[in-house]
Design an enzyme around this catalytic site. Structure first.
Site, PDB file in Angstrom:
ATOM      1  N   TYR A  67       0.703  -1.296  -0.287  1.00  0.00           N
ATOM      2  CA  TYR A  67       0.020  -0.074  -0.142  1.00  0.00           C
ATOM      3  C   TYR A  67       0.961   1.217   0.004  1.00  0.00           C
ATOM      4  O   TYR A  67       1.786   1.479  -0.771  1.00  0.00           O
ATOM      5  CB  TYR A  67      -0.986  -0.112   1.266  1.00  0.00           C
ATOM      6  CG  TYR A  67      -2.259  -0.918   0.837  1.00  0.00           C
ATOM      7  CD1 TYR A  67      -3.230  -0.610   0.060  1.00  0.00           C
ATOM      8  CD2 TYR A  67      -2.243  -2.093   1.640  1.00  0.00           C
ATOM      9  CE1 TYR A  67      -4.026  -1.448  -0.205  1.00  0.00           C
ATOM     10  CE2 TYR A  67      -3.435  -3.020   1.467  1.00  0.00           C
ATOM     11  CZ  TYR A  67      -4.443  -2.657   0.274  1.00  0.00           C
ATOM     12  OH  TYR A  67      -5.072  -3.384   0.387  1.00  0.00           O
ATOM     13  N   SER A  68       0.530   2.139   0.831  1.00  0.00           N
ATOM     14  CA  SER A  68       1.388   3.572   0.792  1.00  0.00           C
ATOM     15  C   SER A  68       2.633   3.540   1.317  1.00  0.00           C
ATOM     16  O   SER A  68       3.297   4.641   1.228  1.00  0.00           O
ATOM     17  CB  SER A  68       0.376   4.566   1.579  1.00  0.00           C
ATOM     18  OG  SER A  68      -0.792   4.923   1.157  1.00  0.00           O
ATOM     19  N   ALA A  69       3.111   2.306   1.529  1.00  0.00           N
ATOM     20  CA  ALA A  69       4.639   2.329   1.941  1.00  0.00           C
ATOM     21  C   ALA A  69       5.398   2.393   0.584  1.00  0.00           C
ATOM     22  O   ALA A  69       6.492   2.685   0.393  1.00  0.00           O
ATOM     23  CB  ALA A  69       5.168   1.053   2.507  1.00  0.00           C
TER      24      ALA A  69
END
Length: 392
Positions: A67-69
């Site tokens: 995801y947003s990593a």
């Protein structure tokens, strides 16, 4: 009892203990964690099940969507272009992307895209998902969009749009899609097992996600029963027109199946990076020192990338947040390992960061996506890193 695989250097046994406890006490299903110190791995662990439906075990080379990593990887690509003199963070975005100047955006600098200050968190009209995955319809919609607030006066987490905004600048400056640029200029030199746009031949290695929702849906709780510190956030969740909701509804449908082959194969530089914990930690290690002879960013470039650009109440998340130019900075909720650290979290628990003060880099990926503040898996691991470094 879950079998823990991998290696731990002497002194870092607390990380192994915390990792095992994540399975025994904190609901991990399949996961991996890696820590680099002084440019070499000192923790490299994996365990559990990669596919809860079939029981396929998690292996050393299991890939996980983070995801947003992903934003940390994309930010690294942007700063590599800055370091090469191809991109100026203080130049107007429209200098590289002329159509972006529409609707009063001509003076927005590139740095405001990276630091969530541009006000382009939502769209007046959602883009059909298949078109968003094709890239250009979404970037055209963002170029035409008016900001949700006066750019530069506030910040709010551009959870979905950030990837297309920053990615389009990378594409126009480098002549390559952001996923291809990352693959050629970052992943290949470092030997990373990390992709923004998954090749078809790698899909069999990808773990399948499981989701746990909060036990209590705060949007259904009577207002007087909501604690005072959560009331603003709950109010935002209850309002379908709030930025907290519209920021994650820029596609139609708004809910994206990140397990689907089509989504994993597309390039979503904000949210569909797929890789190993080892590769995440290795990338961050290369930002603060040499890793097998490779250092991606100079100290000067890194200082610019991690200088605080935004702090305080987030217009989307409705809680305090801090950002450099693309990287999250430590907060009480995301302490990492010290005030000099920088990195990025991902939905449901994943985390990658580096700490130049202590010369450590960290990557944690997992397939049990847990929503809510009660998820302490990454925090337990970073606390264990603290302990191993003699910081507690």
């Amino acid at each position: 009892m879950t079998v823990i695989n991998g290696e731990v250097a002497a002194g870092f046994e607390p990380v192994r203990d915390a990792f095992a406890a994540n399975f025994a006490q904190r609901e991990d299903i399949g996961a991996a964690v890696c820590v680099y110190q002084d440019g070499r791995p000192v923790v490299d662990l994996w365990a559990g099940v990669a596919d809860p439906d079939t029981g396929r075990p998690w292996e050393r080379d299991t890939l996980q969507l983070v995801y947003s990593a992903t934003k940390g990887a994309t930010a690294t690509a942007a700063h590599l272009l800055v370091q090469r003199g191809a991109l100026d963070l203080d130049a107007p975005v429209a200098e590289y992307w002329p159509g972006f100047a529409a609707n009063g955006k001509a003076e927005i600098p590139v740095r405001w895209l990276l630091s969530h200050r541009a006000g382009l968190v939502a769209l007046d009209r959602a883009v059909p998902l298949d078109q968003a995955l094709a890239w250009h319809p979404m970037t055209a919609a963002l170029a035409a969009q008016r900001p949700q607030w006066t750019p530069g006066t506030a910040h709010g987490y551009h959870g979905r749009t950030w990837g297309w905004l920053v990615g389009e600048v990378i594409r126009r400056v480098s002549g390559r899609t952001p996923g291809r640029f990352f693959a050629e200029e970052i992943a290949t030199p470092l030997g990373l097992d990390f992709f923004i746009g998954l090749p078809a031949g790698e899909r069999d290695r990808v773990s399948r996600m499981a989701y746990r929702r909060p036990d209590v849906d705060l949007t259904t709780v009577p207002e007087e029963a909501v604690s005072e510190d959560l009331r603003d956030l709950v109010t935002a969740w209850r309002d379908p027109n709030s930025l907290s909701n519209t920021a994650f509804a820029v596609t139609d449908p708004a809910n994206i199946d990140f397990d689907s082959p089509e989504v994993q194969a597309a390039e979503l530089p904000s949210s569909n990076g797929i890789g190993t914990a080892h590769s995440l930690a290795r990338m961050y290690a290369s930002l603060i020192g040499e890793v097998d002879g490779v250092r991606l960013l100079t100290p000067e470039t890194l200082a610019s990338a991690t200088e605080e650009q935004a702090h305080g109440r987030d217009q989307v998340m409705v809680v305090p947040s801090r950002f450099g130019s693309g990287f999250m900075l430590p907060t009480a909720a995301i302490p990492m390992t010290g005030s000099a650290a920088f990195g990025h979290t991902g939905r449901g628990g994943s985390l990658g960061f580096a700490d130049p003060e202590h010369l450590v880099a960290f990557g944690y990926v997992m397939n049990h996506i847990i929503s809510g503040s009660d998820d302490m898996r990454a925090t337990a691991l970073t606390n264990a890193v603290h302990k191993s470094l003699g910081m507690r």
